[in-house]
Design a protein around this motif. Sequence first.
Motif, mmCIF file in Angstrom:
data_model
loop_
_atom_site.group_PDB
_atom_site.id
_atom_site.type_symbol
_atom_site.label_atom_id
_atom_site.label_comp_id
_atom_site.label_asym_id
_atom_site.label_seq_id
_atom_site.Cartn_x
_atom_site.Cartn_y
_atom_site.Cartn_z
ATOM 1 N N TYR A 103 -18.358 21.378 -20.522
ATOM 2 C CA TYR A 103 -18.404 20.512 -21.700
ATOM 3 C C TYR A 103 -19.621 20.890 -22.537
ATOM 4 O O TYR A 103 -20.669 21.275 -22.022
ATOM 5 C CB TYR A 103 -18.444 19.027 -21.316
ATOM 6 N N VAL A 104 -19.452 20.804 -23.842
ATOM 7 C CA VAL A 104 -20.530 21.076 -24.793
ATOM 8 C C VAL A 104 -20.459 20.005 -25.873
ATOM 9 O O VAL A 104 -19.383 19.742 -26.431
ATOM 10 C CB VAL A 104 -20.407 22.475 -25.437
ATOM 11 N N ILE A 105 -21.584 19.374 -26.157
ATOM 12 C CA ILE A 105 -21.653 18.346 -27.193
ATOM 13 C C ILE A 105 -22.865 18.631 -28.071
ATOM 14 O O ILE A 105 -23.968 18.863 -27.564
ATOM 15 C CB ILE A 105 -21.771 16.930 -26.595
ATOM 16 N N ALA A 106 -22.650 18.629 -29.371
ATOM 17 C CA ALA A 106 -23.744 18.777 -30.323
ATOM 18 C C ALA A 106 -23.659 17.627 -31.322
ATOM 19 O O ALA A 106 -22.584 17.363 -31.872
ATOM 20 C CB ALA A 106 -23.669 20.120 -31.041
ATOM 21 N N GLN B 141 -25.923 18.779 -25.595
ATOM 22 C CA GLN B 141 -25.579 18.528 -24.194
ATOM 23 C C GLN B 141 -24.604 19.600 -23.725
ATOM 24 O O GLN B 141 -23.714 20.019 -24.481
ATOM 25 C CB GLN B 141 -24.915 17.168 -24.019
ATOM 26 N N ALA B 142 -24.769 20.018 -22.483
ATOM 27 C CA ALA B 142 -23.846 20.992 -21.905
ATOM 28 C C ALA B 142 -23.796 20.818 -20.398
ATOM 29 O O ALA B 142 -24.795 20.458 -19.763
ATOM 30 C CB ALA B 142 -24.267 22.418 -22.252
ATOM 31 N N TYR C 10 -19.892 17.511 -32.591
ATOM 32 C CA TYR C 10 -18.831 18.392 -32.097
ATOM 33 C C TYR C 10 -18.780 18.249 -30.577
ATOM 34 O O TYR C 10 -19.809 18.213 -29.897
ATOM 35 C CB TYR C 10 -19.126 19.845 -32.481
ATOM 36 N N LYS C 11 -17.554 18.156 -30.020
ATOM 37 C CA LYS C 11 -17.361 18.043 -28.578
ATOM 38 C C LYS C 11 -16.353 19.085 -28.108
ATOM 39 O O LYS C 11 -15.295 19.253 -28.720
ATOM 40 C CB LYS C 11 -16.842 16.653 -28.190
ATOM 41 N N LEU C 12 -16.691 19.743 -27.017
ATOM 42 C CA LEU C 12 -15.783 20.676 -26.362
ATOM 43 C C LEU C 12 -15.717 20.303 -24.891
ATOM 44 O O LEU C 12 -16.748 20.199 -24.226
ATOM 45 C CB LEU C 12 -16.277 22.117 -26.517
ATOM 46 N N LYS C 13 -14.504 20.104 -24.377
ATOM 47 C CA LYS C 13 -14.342 19.737 -22.969
ATOM 48 C C LYS C 13 -13.191 20.516 -22.366
ATOM 49 O O LYS C 13 -12.075 20.502 -22.878
ATOM 50 C CB LYS C 13 -14.080 18.230 -22.825
#
Length: 751
Positions: free
Chosen positions: A531-534, A573-574, A523-526
Motif C-alpha cells: 500500500y502507498v498513500i500520499a 505512508q507505505a 492518492y492511495k494505492l492498495k
Amino acid sequence: MKNLFLFLALLVFSVSVNSQENQVQQDSTKTEKLDEVLLSATRAKDKTPVAFTNITKVELESVNLGQDLPILLNQLPSVVTTSDAGAGVGYTGIRVRGSDATRVNVTINGIPYNDAESQGTFWVNMPDFVSSVEDIQLQRGVGTSTNGSGAFGASLNIKTLKPSSEGYASTTNAIGSFGTRKHNISFGSGLKNNFYAEGRLSNIQSDGYIDRARADLNSYYLEAGFLNKRTAVKAIVFGGKEETYQSWYGTPEAVVNNDRDEIKAFIDRNFPSESDTQNLLNSGRRYNFYTYDNEVDNYQQTHYQLHVSHQFNTNLSANLSGNFTRGKGYFEQYKDDEELGDYFPNSSNASDEGDVIRRRWLDNDFYALVYSFNYKKDALNLYLGGGYNIYKGDHFGEVIWDSFPSLIPIRSNYYFSYGEKSDYNTYIKAEYDISDNLFALLDLQYRRVDYKSVGTSSDLLDINVKETFDFFNPKLGLTYKIDNYSTVYGSLAIANREPNRDDLTKNPIRPKSERLYDFEFGYKLKTSNLYVIANLYYMDYKDQLVLTGDLDDVGDPIRENVANSYRAGIELQAGYKVSEQIRIDANATFSQNKIKEFDYVVYDTQYDTNTFESVSYEPVITQFKDTDISFSPNVIFGNTLTYAPIKNGSVALLSKYVGKQYLDNTSSNRKSIDAYFVNDLNLSYKIQPKWIKEIAFNVLVNNLFDSEYVSNGYTYSYFYRPLNSNDAAITENFYYPQATINFLAGITLKF
C-alpha cells in the motif's frame, strides 16, 4: 428536537415489535453491522476524501503493557508524543501535525471527551483504557463532522469493544523499569439469549523516570447490553482514579545538559533556597523541582454511557447516545514564604508571611446527548445527526495548612469560580456514488457554543464572562477510483473554534474565535502485498490563538490572535509485505508551519542598584515575520520493521525521528528542542496449549540505543537590569527529558 422525538417514538414501537425475537444472534457479520451504526456518521471510510489511519486492538495488544494511550499511537503519521514523567505513565500528550491536544477532537463511542473549558485531554484519568478498545481512528486535519470541540489539527475517534459471541476471561500482568507494573483482569459472558456483559479492572503503578514522578492509577470498565437482529442496546460505565506526583515544572536546560557553570548561573539569577540549590546541583537530568512529600495530583472521573442503535429496515438506521461524566479532584502544593494577603487580601494582617499547603480543586459534571440517522439507498448514503452537551464546573482553592501568625480556619476557601458551557451542533452529511468511479461527500454542520463564568480566579482576579459563538462548518470532497487498486481524492473543509477558558478569563483584550480552511489532496494505492498513500495538505488559519510572550496582570502567559498562519505539508505512508515472515511499514511527514506576522513581547524590568526595587516595568515589542509555529517539526518519520520467524512469534523494530522543534514562535535556535531519533524493540510470542485458550508473552524495550533526548518543554524571556543599562534579555528554557533505555515485559492469559 422534532427529529429526536420522532426517533424515540419509532424506537419504542420497533423494540416492542421485535421483543418476541429471542433467537441468539451469533452471526458476527450482523453483530458488526449493528455495532457500526453507533459511529457510522462520524467515521471515515475507505472512500471518504480525508486523511485517516485505523489501528485495531490486535495491533495494540503487543505494546499495551501499561503506557498511556498517546504513547501507544506514537507510530501513526504526523504524530509526536511526550511524557512528563519520562516513561509514558502519568501525564502524557500527543500532537498531530504540530497541533496540541486542545486542538485534537477526541470522542469515545461518539461522546466528546475533551475537557469543555480547557479543551485538552487528560489520559491519566483513563489508565489502561486501551484494554477495552476495539479500534481507534485518527483523522488528520478537520476530518468529518463530529461532536464536541472543533477539530483544528485532528480527530481521535475511539470505539470500545464490540460484544463477544463467546464467554471469555483474561488477565495481563506486566513489570518493567522504574518500578512500572500493570495488572488487569477482563471478562465477558458472551451472548446469552440476546444479552451480554463484559468488564475490566486495572491497576498501573510507576515510580517514573523523573525523580519522585510516581503514579498510582486505577480504572475499571463495565458493559452490559442487549442485541438482536435489529436492535443493540449497551450500557457502559468506566472510570479511573489517579494519584500522580507532580512533574509539570520541567528541568532547566543547564541541568539537562549537566553544564555546571550554567547551573551556577541559573542559581545566581533565580535565588533558590539551599535545599533547592542542592537539588539543582545533584539531581542530573532526572531533576524534579517538587520535593514536598505530597505534591500530588489526585483526581477521579466516572463516565456513564447509554447507546441504542436500531435498524428500522434495509434503508434506515439510527443511534441515540446519552452520557454523564462526573469528575472531582485537586492538586496539592507546598508554597514557602507566602503572604497572607495573597490568599485573603481583606485580612487585617495581609502582610504576614508564612508557609502554605494548598489544594486547587475541580468539581465538574458533563452531560451529553448524541443522535444520528442514516438513510441508505442505492447510490445515496444520507446522515442527519448532532449533539447537545452541557458542562458545569466549580473551581476553588483551600488552605489545608499554614504557618501564618494569624489564625486561619483549616480548609478555608480562598477563591471560587463557576463555569458553565453548553454546546449544540447538528449536521447533515451526504455521500453519493455519482458513478462507479466517482464518489462525492457533502458535510454541513452548524454549531453553537454558550459559555459563562463568574467568581474569582486562583489569582484572586474577578471573573465575569458571558460569550456566545455561532459556527458554520462546511466540508466538500470527491474521490475518484482510477482502477481496482488506486484512487485519488480532494477535499475542502472549514472549521471554527471558540477560545478556551483561560483565553476568556485572563486576557484583558477579549480574543476572537479561530477559523481554519483545510485543503487536502491524496492518492492511495492498495494491492495484496503493498500500500502507498500520499496526502498533501494546506491548513490556512485566520486569527489563530498563539503565545506571543505577553502576560496577564499577574504574570501568566496569555494567547493572542494572529491574523494569518498556516501549516502545509505532505504525508507519505507505505507498507510492503516482503515475504510471509517480513513486513515493512513506514510513514513520513514533511511540512512548513508558519506565522506570517506577529508582535513578540518581552517585559523589561529596570531596578535601582541601591534599593534593588523596580523602577520601571515595560513591554519591549519586536515584530517577527514568517516564523515557525512552536512545537511543529518540519520532518517526522516513523518505521516499523516486523520479522516473524516462527508461527505466532514476531520481532518488531519501531523507529521514530522527530525534527527540530521551537519552544516559542520566534524561530530562535536558542529556544528549541533538538531533533531526536529513537528506536524501540517489541517481541511477541503466543502459545495455545490444550488447557487454556492462549498464553501471550510480550516484551517492549524502549529507547533501545539509550539516547538522551527531550520531547517537550517551554521557555520565557525577560529583562532584569540596572536602570539605563543595555543588558541583554535573559532566556530560561525548561525541558521534559525522556527515559533512557528501559523495558516492559508482560504475560497475558486468555481463558
